[in-house]
Write a protein that holds these residues in place. Structure first.
Motif, short mmCIF file in Angstrom:
data_model
loop_
_atom_site.label_atom_id
_atom_site.label_comp_id
_atom_site.label_asym_id
_atom_site.label_seq_id
_atom_site.Cartn_x
_atom_site.Cartn_y
_atom_site.Cartn_z
N LEU A 21 4.99 -6.63 -9.69
CA LEU A 21 3.78 -6.75 -8.87
C LEU A 21 4.01 -6.27 -7.45
CD1 LEU A 21 2.34 -10.17 -10.09
CD2 LEU A 21 1.51 -7.87 -10.60
N ILE A 22 5.16 -6.55 -6.88
CA ILE A 22 5.45 -6.08 -5.53
C ILE A 22 5.53 -4.55 -5.52
CG2 ILE A 22 7.24 -6.03 -3.74
CD1 ILE A 22 7.75 -9.00 -4.43
N GLY A 23 6.13 -3.98 -6.54
CA GLY A 23 6.20 -2.52 -6.63
C GLY A 23 4.83 -1.89 -6.77
N ALA A 24 3.95 -2.49 -7.57
CA ALA A 24 2.60 -1.98 -7.73
C ALA A 24 1.83 -2.07 -6.43
CB ALA A 24 1.87 -2.74 -8.84
N ALA A 25 1.97 -3.18 -5.71
CA ALA A 25 1.28 -3.34 -4.42
C ALA A 25 1.79 -2.30 -3.42
CB ALA A 25 1.49 -4.75 -3.89
N ALA A 26 3.07 -2.03 -3.43
CA ALA A 26 3.63 -1.03 -2.51
C ALA A 26 3.12 0.36 -2.87
CB ALA A 26 5.15 -1.07 -2.56
N ALA A 27 2.98 0.67 -4.16
CA ALA A 27 2.48 1.98 -4.58
C ALA A 27 1.02 2.16 -4.18
CB ALA A 27 2.65 2.15 -6.07
N ILE A 28 0.22 1.12 -4.32
CA ILE A 28 -1.19 1.20 -3.93
C ILE A 28 -1.30 1.38 -2.42
CG2 ILE A 28 -3.33 -0.13 -3.75
CD1 ILE A 28 -2.76 -1.21 -6.54
N ALA A 29 -0.46 0.66 -1.67
CA ALA A 29 -0.49 0.80 -0.21
C ALA A 29 -0.07 2.19 0.22
CB ALA A 29 0.41 -0.26 0.43
N ALA A 30 0.87 2.79 -0.48
CA ALA A 30 1.39 4.10 -0.08
C ALA A 30 0.49 5.24 -0.55
CB ALA A 30 2.80 4.29 -0.64
N TYR A 31 -0.03 5.18 -1.76
CA TYR A 31 -0.75 6.31 -2.34
C TYR A 31 -2.24 6.09 -2.53
CZ TYR A 31 4.01 7.67 -3.40
OH TYR A 31 5.33 7.99 -3.31
N GLY A 32 -2.74 4.92 -2.30
CA GLY A 32 -4.16 4.62 -2.52
C GLY A 32 -4.37 4.03 -3.91
N PRO A 33 -5.59 3.56 -4.15
CA PRO A 33 -5.85 2.88 -5.42
C PRO A 33 -5.88 3.79 -6.63
CG PRO A 33 -7.85 3.04 -4.14
CD PRO A 33 -6.75 3.57 -3.28
N GLY A 34 -6.07 5.07 -6.48
CA GLY A 34 -6.07 5.98 -7.63
C GLY A 34 -7.47 6.35 -8.06
#
Length: 126
Positions: A21-34
């Protein structure tokens, strides 16, 4: 798993879930929601109809799911009959006088009457 207590396995699963979950939150913060995510506008946004929207007018009387409602009858389907060019009568497809014949024409019954054909006395007596 190996010889590990149940409580240790539960804690291990929770730790793995937290890392994911922390990795997913970091990916969303870095690249946007998709793609496919539609961000709603800022504060005060509501999910109702837009301002100035009017509901559609009510249906005319006799239509709709309320007492006295009856849907309109379906349009009549033409009854198809078979005629022989140059013949005098129209027949059902199962009539013994036309079964197996070639060159028959399939037309609506009202059209056969309009063209001057009469009904077959064998197949239209039922």
């Amino acid at each position: 798993m190996l010889n590990v207590k149940k409580s240790t396995r539960v804690l291990l699963c929770l730790a793995v879930l937290a890392v994911v979950l922390i990795g997913a939150a970091a990916a969303i913060a870095a690249y946007g929601p998709g793609p496919g995510y539609h961000h709603r506008p800022g504060p005060g946004y509501h999910y109702g109809p837009p301002p100035g929207h009017r509901p559609p007018p009510p249906p005319p009387p006799g239509y709709g799911p309320y007492p006295g409602h009856r849907p309109p009858p379906p349009p009549p389907r033409p009854e198809w009959v078979w005629v022989m060019p140059g013949g005098q009568a129209y027949h059902h497809h199962w009539c013994k006088f036309v079964s197996g014949l070639r060159g028959l024409i399939r037309i609506p019954r009202h059209e056969a009457r309009r063209r001057g054909y009469r009904h077959c006395r064998t197949c239209f007596r039922y």
